[in-house]
Design an enzyme around this catalytic site. Structure first.
Site, PDB file in Angstrom:
ATOM      1  N   GLU A  79      -0.584   0.506  14.368  1.00  0.00           N
ATOM      2  CA  GLU A  79       0.578   0.966  15.134  1.00  0.00           C
ATOM      3  C   GLU A  79       1.538  -0.177  15.410  1.00  0.00           C
ATOM      4  OE1 GLU A  79      -2.598   1.422  15.668  1.00  0.00           O
ATOM      5  OE2 GLU A  79      -3.058   3.203  16.829  1.00  0.00           O
ATOM      6  N   CYS A 101      -1.777  -1.116  22.068  1.00  0.00           N
ATOM      7  CA  CYS A 101      -0.739  -0.403  21.304  1.00  0.00           C
ATOM      8  C   CYS A 101       0.000   0.588  22.188  1.00  0.00           C
ATOM      9  CB  CYS A 101      -1.349   0.309  20.105  1.00  0.00           C
ATOM     10  SG  CYS A 101      -1.828  -0.837  18.809  1.00  0.00           S
ATOM     11  N   ASN A 104      -3.835  -1.525   9.708  1.00  0.00           N
ATOM     12  CA  ASN A 104      -4.446  -2.626  10.450  1.00  0.00           C
ATOM     13  C   ASN A 104      -4.757  -3.790   9.519  1.00  0.00           C
ATOM     14  OD1 ASN A 104      -6.409  -0.830   9.429  1.00  0.00           O
ATOM     15  ND2 ASN A 104      -7.984  -1.626  10.785  1.00  0.00           N
ATOM     16  N   ILE A 105      -4.589  -4.984  10.047  1.00  0.00           N
ATOM     17  CA  ILE A 105      -4.809  -6.207   9.277  1.00  0.00           C
ATOM     18  C   ILE A 105      -5.727  -7.094  10.096  1.00  0.00           C
ATOM     19  CG2 ILE A 105      -3.708  -8.210   8.210  1.00  0.00           C
ATOM     20  CD1 ILE A 105      -1.179  -6.439   7.921  1.00  0.00           C
ATOM     21  N   CYS A 128      -3.342  -4.085  14.976  1.00  0.00           N
ATOM     22  CA  CYS A 128      -3.523  -2.650  14.734  1.00  0.00           C
ATOM     23  C   CYS A 128      -2.385  -2.085  13.884  1.00  0.00           C
ATOM     24  CB  CYS A 128      -3.547  -1.879  16.046  1.00  0.00           C
ATOM     25  SG  CYS A 128      -4.964  -2.213  17.083  1.00  0.00           S
TER      26      CYS A 128
HETATM   27  N1  THU Z   1      -7.315  -0.086  15.059  1.00  0.00           N
HETATM   28  C1  THU Z   1      -6.041   0.292  14.759  1.00  0.00           C
HETATM   29  O1  THU Z   1      -5.423  -0.242  13.836  1.00  0.00           O
HETATM   30  N2  THU Z   1      -5.476   1.272  15.498  1.00  0.00           N
HETATM   31  C2  THU Z   1      -6.109   2.000  16.452  1.00  0.00           C
HETATM   32  O2  THU Z   1      -5.528   2.906  17.011  1.00  0.00           O
HETATM   33  C3  THU Z   1      -7.505   1.682  16.789  1.00  0.00           C
HETATM   34  C4  THU Z   1      -8.067   0.456  16.169  1.00  0.00           C
HETATM   35  C5  THU Z   1      -7.944  -1.105  14.214  1.00  0.00           C
HETATM   36  C6  THU Z   1      -8.121  -2.451  14.823  1.00  0.00           C
HETATM   37  C7  THU Z   1      -9.298  -2.992  14.030  1.00  0.00           C
HETATM   38  O3  THU Z   1      -8.835  -3.557  12.833  1.00  0.00           O
HETATM   39  C8  THU Z   1     -10.113  -1.755  13.688  1.00  0.00           C
HETATM   40  O4  THU Z   1      -9.246  -0.653  13.866  1.00  0.00           O
HETATM   41  C9  THU Z   1     -11.348  -1.579  14.538  1.00  0.00           C
HETATM   42  O5  THU Z   1     -11.051  -1.647  15.873  1.00  0.00           O
END
Ligand code: THU
Length: 279
Positions: A205, A239, A192-193, A203
């Protein structure tokens, strides 16, 4: 005549939407002809007699290289896109998974880091994701050696754990890693960025999926998702939608840093999905 060596085959379950069978049969015929014309091997559709709209798409590959050429063929991508509009596709058997070593998608910078590691340089990185509350905060960590295989199979969870270390989660401090497997066995990772405007956060994914698409991958089998939480972290709604549209009924492996937390099918996480088939 069967041009394949009979050993490498891939099988997908294709569940055709009601009323779209004629289109499906046209698409299958086109694909079968293309497989032969381009010497990728041979394809056949086997109908499940118990479920008339359910088919098994079997591809017998000439060899692994032919399968990889097929997976990168834009004409095949066009046919696959048509198929995804009229059917739900689940990849069941992947006959072209590489034996060793698996290919990870690396950008040039990471490729250089890998090279450095091989020459014994001790590279360290700062963990910026969790300034507070993380037992690993405020100290530098060594990146361990890459271990991409576990017991002979692709260690998708391991790849997701390593990708998570690169998360840029300065606002939520919630770091997530993902590793997506393409049908040819390539593993594409994402983390995630986050962003100062919050809403532009991406996210893990979707980072993995968009990287994969931009590199020419069009069909996927599994995705592993890792977060540092006791309860598994499932993909968010956005996602799920994007994974569904580009990956079909993917297998989803959830894990934390120490253990695996279960495997799901995307169709169960996204019941009654909206997608291009409804347009
Ligand atoms: N996030 C993800 O990257 N994937 C997930 O399945 C759930 C949430 C990230 C988004 C954000 O940067 C952080 O987690 C908090 O929501």
């Amino acid at each position: 005549m069967d041009s394949s060596d009979g050993r490498r085959l891939s099988v997908s379950l294709v569940e055709v939407m009601p009323g779209r069978e004629a289109e499906f049969l046209t698409i299958s015929t086109d694909f079968e002809a293309l497989m032969v014309r381009k010497e990728y091997g041979r394809a056949e559709m086997i109908r499940d007699e118990a479920h008339p709209m359910r088919f098994y798409a079997v591809r017998y590959w000439t060899d692994a290289t032919a399968a990889e050429r097929c997976h990168r063929d834009t004409e095949v991508h066009a046919i696959t896109a048509q198929l995804y509009q009229i059917a739900r596709v689940t990849h069941l058997v992947n006959g072209v998974r590489r034996n060793a070593p698996i290919r990870l998608l690396l950008d040039e910078r990471r490729a250089r880091v890998e090279a450095d590691r091989r020459t014994g340089l001790d590279r360290r990185v700062k963990d910026v994701g969790r300034p507070e509350g993380d037992r690993r905060a405020h100290r530098e960590r060594r990146i361990g050696p890459r271990r991409v295989r576990d017991g002979g199979d692709i260690d998708l969870v391991g790849a997701a754990r390593r990708a998570r270390e690169r998360a840029d989660a300065a606002f939520s401090h919630f770091k997530v890693g993902a590793a997506l497997e393409a049908v040819d066995g390539t593993v594409i990772t994402g983390c995630n960025i986050e962003n100062a405007t919050y809403g532009l956060t991406m996210c893990a994914e979707r980072v993995a999926l968009y990287k994969a698409l931009s590199e020419g991958h069009r069909a996927f089998t599994r995705i592993a998702i890792v977060a540092d939480t006791e309860a598994p972290t499932p993909p968010c709604g956005a996602c799920r939608q994007i994974l569904w549209e580009f990956g079909g009924n993917l297998e989803i492996q959830l894990a934390n840093l120490n253990e695996e937390k279960g495997t799901h099918q995307l169709k169960n996480l996204l019941p009654l999905p909206f997608d291009a088939r409804l347009l």
